[in-house]
Design a protein around this motif. Structure first.
Motif: not given
Length: 76
Positions: A45-49, A54-56, A69-72
């Motif tokens: 979870f912390n890695l995804i956040v 950094t994404l556009p 976000d709901q799927a994850i």
């Protein structure tokens, strides 16, 4: 009748150490599995956040439209 009760307690006394050890081993494995699973989910979870920051903005909008976000959240 007293012989049956004595035989029952004798059998129970011989089986009790192995039963106790199996229960304690089972609890230990369960605790370790729970803690490692919790640690792994928190790490992912912390890695995804941190990587999502950094994404556009366009990619985040597409992810939001796809409800990623709901799927994850369901998967974790």
């Amino acid at each position: 009748m007293p012989f049956l009760i004595q035989a029952f307690f004798t059998a129970l006394a011989t089986l009790l150490p192995s039963l106790v050890s199996k229960v304690l081993v089972g609890l230990g494995f369960g605790y370790v599995t729970y803690e490692l699973g919790s640690f792994g989910i928190d790490y992912i979870f912390n890695l995804i956040v941190t990587n999502a920051a950094t994404l556009p903005i366009e990619v985040i909008a597409v992810f939001n439209y796809a409800k990623l976000d709901q799927a994850i959240g369901f998967m974790l």
